[in-house]
Structure formats: structure tokens, C-alpha cells
Design a protein around this motif. Sequence first.
Motif, PDB file in Angstrom:
ATOM      1  N   ASP A  95      60.198  27.424 -45.986  1.00  0.00           N
ATOM      2  CA  ASP A  95      59.606  26.117 -45.662  1.00  0.00           C
ATOM      3  C   ASP A  95      60.490  25.355 -44.692  1.00  0.00           C
ATOM      4  OD1 ASP A  95      57.593  26.770 -47.388  1.00  0.00           O
ATOM      5  OD2 ASP A  95      58.378  25.592 -49.070  1.00  0.00           O
ATOM      6  N   GLU A  96      61.788  25.443 -44.902  1.00  0.00           N
ATOM      7  CA  GLU A  96      62.723  24.749 -44.005  1.00  0.00           C
ATOM      8  C   GLU A  96      62.650  25.326 -42.600  1.00  0.00           C
ATOM      9  OE1 GLU A  96      65.576  21.865 -43.113  1.00  0.00           O
ATOM     10  OE2 GLU A  96      64.290  22.162 -44.866  1.00  0.00           O
ATOM     11  N   THR A 108      61.562  23.268 -39.400  1.00  0.00           N
ATOM     12  CA  THR A 108      62.447  23.197 -38.238  1.00  0.00           C
ATOM     13  C   THR A 108      61.731  23.659 -36.974  1.00  0.00           C
ATOM     14  OG1 THR A 108      64.354  23.617 -39.666  1.00  0.00           O
ATOM     15  CG2 THR A 108      64.642  23.981 -37.306  1.00  0.00           C
ATOM     16  N   ALA A 109      60.958  24.759 -37.097  1.00  0.00           N
ATOM     17  CA  ALA A 109      60.207  25.248 -35.937  1.00  0.00           C
ATOM     18  C   ALA A 109      59.183  24.214 -35.478  1.00  0.00           C
ATOM     19  CB  ALA A 109      59.519  26.572 -36.278  1.00  0.00           C
ATOM     20  N   GLU A 164      60.986  21.448 -33.725  1.00  0.00           N
ATOM     21  CA  GLU A 164      61.401  21.876 -32.393  1.00  0.00           C
ATOM     22  C   GLU A 164      60.216  21.916 -31.432  1.00  0.00           C
ATOM     23  OE1 GLU A 164      63.309  25.602 -32.884  1.00  0.00           O
ATOM     24  OE2 GLU A 164      65.175  24.756 -33.725  1.00  0.00           O
ATOM     25  N   ALA A 165      59.056  22.431 -31.920  1.00  0.00           N
ATOM     26  CA  ALA A 165      57.866  22.480 -31.068  1.00  0.00           C
ATOM     27  C   ALA A 165      57.405  21.070 -30.705  1.00  0.00           C
ATOM     28  CB  ALA A 165      56.746  23.241 -31.777  1.00  0.00           C
ATOM     29  N   ALA A 166      57.416  20.181 -31.705  1.00  0.00           N
ATOM     30  CA  ALA A 166      57.009  18.799 -31.430  1.00  0.00           C
ATOM     31  C   ALA A 166      57.975  18.130 -30.457  1.00  0.00           C
ATOM     32  CB  ALA A 166      56.943  18.009 -32.744  1.00  0.00           C
ATOM     33  N   GLY A 167      59.275  18.376 -30.650  1.00  0.00           N
ATOM     34  CA  GLY A 167      60.258  17.810 -29.726  1.00  0.00           C
ATOM     35  C   GLY A 167      60.085  18.343 -28.314  1.00  0.00           C
ATOM     36  N   LYS A 168      59.806  19.654 -28.207  1.00  0.00           N
ATOM     37  CA  LYS A 168      59.596  20.249 -26.887  1.00  0.00           C
ATOM     38  C   LYS A 168      58.357  19.675 -26.223  1.00  0.00           C
ATOM     39  CE  LYS A 168      59.117  24.732 -24.584  1.00  0.00           C
ATOM     40  NZ  LYS A 168      59.022  26.207 -24.775  1.00  0.00           N
TER      41      LYS A 168
END
Length: 361
Positions: A170-171, A175-176, A179-183
Motif C-alpha cells: 500500500d505504501e 508513493t507511486a 509521484e505521478a501526481a507530482g509529475k
Amino acid sequence: MASNRPAPQAPYIPNDDDFGGYDQETWEEWNPTEESIRPVRGRHRVHKKSGGGLARSSTVLGVGVIAAVGAGGIATAQGGKPPVSISMPDLPGVGAVADSLPEAKSLPGVGSLMSDDSADSADTDIRTAAAPLTAAGVTTADAEQGTTDAGEALRSRIMQQAENQQHQADEAVRTAAEEAAGKKAAEEAAAQQKAAEKEAEAKAAAKKKKEEAARKAKAEAERLAKLAKSYAIPTSSYTLTSHFGDAGAMWSSGHHTGLDFAAPTGTPLKAVHTGTVKEAGWAGAYGYRTVLELEDGTEIWYCHQSSLNVSAGQKVTTGDVIGRVGATGNVTGPHLHMEVHTPDGTGIDPLGWLQSKGLNP
């Protein structure tokens, strides 16, 4: 070498019958030395006495204790039944003999060979043997949590490991996703930044273009204002009646070739710029006409005058009176018919030419 104190004599010496036929030995004085009390390396050999005797009784007692403890553990593992108590009969004379013997630790040189660790180890062995069989594999952490069953402890550890793995998965997913949202956010921000920069550049270019146009307009206005000071409108108190290019049968060419300033007869006519009088006299349908040649070769025609104030070859400056408004020639009323010809003789619109000099008739 001084002799040690002799070992105390037993107050009672049992006979052979008391120990089941055990051979009595003679008690002798024991003088331990450094060599005699040195610990024997390797395995200790136990001297076995023939017959039953005290040694056999001790062995039977130890086996009975272990069997009792084991029976209690098995009973606990099999169904929680209480341990079975096993009582051992007292052997005649054994208690008296044991009470009369000195403590082993009080014997010279022997107390150092014995430690409390051996007693603790024996107690530990007894407790371990007495522990229930179902407690095998139960760790200290399990025991602290109240888990005493090996199967339950194993299941708990497996469930804990599964929970840890699920938490890690789940972590990783979280995290993925972050990261995708941040990208994506970074890409959108970059696109917005690029669009904003492009829009800013367009606005800057438009502003620059506007400023450049304003600058040019201002420069042109200044130029015309300065130029207008050296040019003048040819007459005053006038009305523009006919423009360049107007069509009609009144004109032999079929269209009007100049600009008409209708004004009362006798109204002064002024030189529009500094130049030289090229002609001054009668010109047929144009009536009395004055041709003023400017410095760049442009010719200005003043037609239908009532009188002439200059002659050919005369130099004039801006604003000088060169004649007066009249109705001579082919006319319908008093007015100034003004024509403008380029150095090559082509006629152009007088109104546009005057405006190019900063004048607005």
C-alpha cells in the motif's frame, strides 16, 4: 606441609542390612592437597557400587522427579489436566545419614568448585522440563503478548508478516501515486508557465509595436508640425467645392483636375511655400494663372485670378501674396482652382499634398 583437620566422624554407621547389602567401608582421615582437589578435565567417571545401596535410591528418586514433572507437562499439553502427584516412601536411615553429612561447600577446596550457577542451571532445567509441550516455538515477545500456544504464535507471526507486506505494498502504491501526481502537477505548471511566458511575450511584442507606432506617429506629427511652419494654405475664408477626380461634363477631360476654394473676388492668394514664379499671365480656360515652382521641382497652379501680383522669374517665400481670387476663364463663380504637378508633370491630388505638408484645409 601441615595436615588439615580430619573430617568429622558420622555419629551413626549403618550396617549392611540398612542399605540392602551395600558393603561398608572403613572411614579414614582425608587430607586433601592441591593435586587431589584439582578439577579433572574431560568426562567425570562415576564409581558404581555393586548392589542397590544409596546410589540406586538416589537414581530412583531423580527418575521419579523427572517422570512426575514430565507427566505434569504432558497432562497440561493433552487437555489441561492437573499434574499427577507422585509420593516417594522414606527410606529408613537415609535422612539421618544426610543430616549428619557436612555441606559440600564447607569442605576445604570443594566450595570453590561449586557455584550458584550450577544450582540455577538445575532449576532452569527442571522448569524447562515442566513447561507444557504446546509452548514449543513461543518466543519471549509472544509470551509477553499473552500467546502461549505454538500454533497460535505461528499464525500470529504469519498474519503480522502478511500485514507488514500489505502495508509495504500500500505504501508503494501511495508513493507511486504521489509521484505521478507530482509529475503531472509539475508538467501542468510547466505548461502554464510556458503559456504565460508566451502570452507575456505576445503582449510585450504588441506593446512594443504599439509604442513603435506611437513613436512614429509622434515623430511624423512633429515633422509635419515643423514642416507646416514652412507651408501655408493658399487662401482664407473659403469653402471646398470640388475635389480632385470628380467626374462631370463641365471639364474637358471629363473629370476635375484640381481642388476648388470658393471665396469672394479679391480674396488674397498666398504662396504655399518658398519658390520661384515660373509663369504669370492669361491661360485660356484657366483665366489668369500663376505657376509657382518649388525647390524640389513641384509646380503649384493658381487659376481664375482676378489680378496678378508677381511676374515670371520672381522669388517668393511662404505666405507672400501672389494674386487675388477671381472668376476669369471657364468658371461658374469666383474661386481658386489649385493644381499640383510633380517634377515629371503628373497631376496629383492637391488636398493629399497639402496634408503631407502638415496642412489640413
